[in-house]
Each structure stands twice: as C-alpha cells, then as structure tokens.
Design a protein around this motif. Sequence first.
Motif, PDB file in Angstrom:
ATOM      1  N   PHE A  21      29.858  38.650  27.900  1.00 32.15           N
ATOM      2  CA  PHE A  21      30.308  39.164  29.189  1.00 32.15           C
ATOM      3  C   PHE A  21      30.475  38.040  30.206  1.00 32.15           C
ATOM      4  O   PHE A  21      31.473  37.997  30.932  1.00 32.15           O
ATOM      5  CB  PHE A  21      29.310  40.206  29.706  1.00 32.15           C
ATOM      6  N   LEU A  22      29.522  37.133  30.264  1.00 38.13           N
ATOM      7  CA  LEU A  22      29.618  36.041  31.227  1.00 38.13           C
ATOM      8  C   LEU A  22      30.762  35.088  30.898  1.00 38.13           C
ATOM      9  O   LEU A  22      31.436  34.588  31.807  1.00 38.13           O
ATOM     10  CB  LEU A  22      28.294  35.288  31.306  1.00 38.13           C
ATOM     11  N   ARG A  27      36.513  33.627  32.706  1.00 34.46           N
ATOM     12  CA  ARG A  27      37.921  33.335  32.400  1.00 34.46           C
ATOM     13  C   ARG A  27      38.808  33.815  33.533  1.00 34.46           C
ATOM     14  O   ARG A  27      38.638  34.910  34.044  1.00 34.46           O
ATOM     15  CB  ARG A  27      38.327  34.012  31.100  1.00 34.46           C
ATOM     16  N   PRO A  28      39.794  33.024  33.925  1.00 32.61           N
ATOM     17  CA  PRO A  28      40.635  33.420  35.059  1.00 32.61           C
ATOM     18  C   PRO A  28      41.549  34.610  34.766  1.00 32.61           C
ATOM     19  O   PRO A  28      42.005  35.275  35.684  1.00 32.61           O
ATOM     20  CB  PRO A  28      41.454  32.162  35.358  1.00 32.61           C
ATOM     21  N   PRO A  32      38.904  37.822  37.712  1.00 29.63           N
ATOM     22  CA  PRO A  32      39.564  38.214  38.971  1.00 29.63           C
ATOM     23  C   PRO A  32      40.387  39.504  38.880  1.00 29.63           C
ATOM     24  O   PRO A  32      40.318  40.324  39.799  1.00 29.63           O
ATOM     25  CB  PRO A  32      40.447  37.001  39.297  1.00 29.63           C
ATOM     26  N   PRO A  33      41.149  39.744  37.804  1.00 33.27           N
ATOM     27  CA  PRO A  33      41.852  41.035  37.739  1.00 33.27           C
ATOM     28  C   PRO A  33      40.899  42.239  37.689  1.00 33.27           C
ATOM     29  O   PRO A  33      41.181  43.282  38.275  1.00 33.27           O
ATOM     30  CB  PRO A  33      42.679  40.953  36.455  1.00 33.27           C
ATOM     31  N   LEU A  34      39.763  42.075  37.024  1.00 39.78           N
ATOM     32  CA  LEU A  34      38.789  43.165  36.977  1.00 39.78           C
ATOM     33  C   LEU A  34      38.241  43.446  38.369  1.00 39.78           C
ATOM     34  O   LEU A  34      38.150  44.603  38.788  1.00 39.78           O
ATOM     35  CB  LEU A  34      37.651  42.821  36.020  1.00 39.78           C
TER      36      LEU A  34
END
Length: 104
Positions: A21-22, A27-28, A32-34
């Motif tokens: 998960f980390l 990951r970019p 950020p989308p999440l």
Amino acid sequence: MAARLGLLSGVVAFGVFLLVFLIAMSRPDFGPPLREQLRVQIEQKIANNPDPNVRKAAAVFTSPNGFATVFTVAIAMLGILYLLFSVLGAVAGATVFAPKNRAP
C-alpha cells in the motif's frame, strides 16, 4: 499455540499489505489521483447538505492533514482487523481440525 501462530501470520500479512500500500501510494500515478477522487466524492456528498457543521468537517477532511489522519485511522483499524481475524481463524482451525483421539 494456535492464537500465537494466528497473531504471527496476521502481523506478517498486515506488514506485506502495508508495504504494498505504501509503495502504491508513493507512485505518482496512483496516490494523487486517489486523493483527488476522494476529495471529489466528499465534495459531491456535502453539496446538497445545508448543515454548516458538515461543511466544516468536510473542509477538515479534504485538507492534506485531514487526508493523512483519515488514512492513518483507516490503516490502524484495518491492522486490528487483520490481527483479529487471523487469530480467530487460527483458533477456529485448531479447534475444528484437532485430533479427536488425543491422550489427556
């Protein structure tokens, strides 16, 4: 003995989950989308709510610190559930599959 084995397997399973998960959140193309999708969902849910307290709470949760707090609490609860269900599963398995003709 089964409870300790279940606890150990729960710790290992949660550790593997947390590591994956980390890595995914760092990951970019995933993290950020999440966060953006969660922010949009929160804003859509409060758009029709006239209560100003709900808007204040949503403002707190959509801030970077609020997201971090929500994720930390969610991960902590998930860790507790991992451990609980691992221990319960191990104890149930040891009870069901215990040898029937055991000497006392």
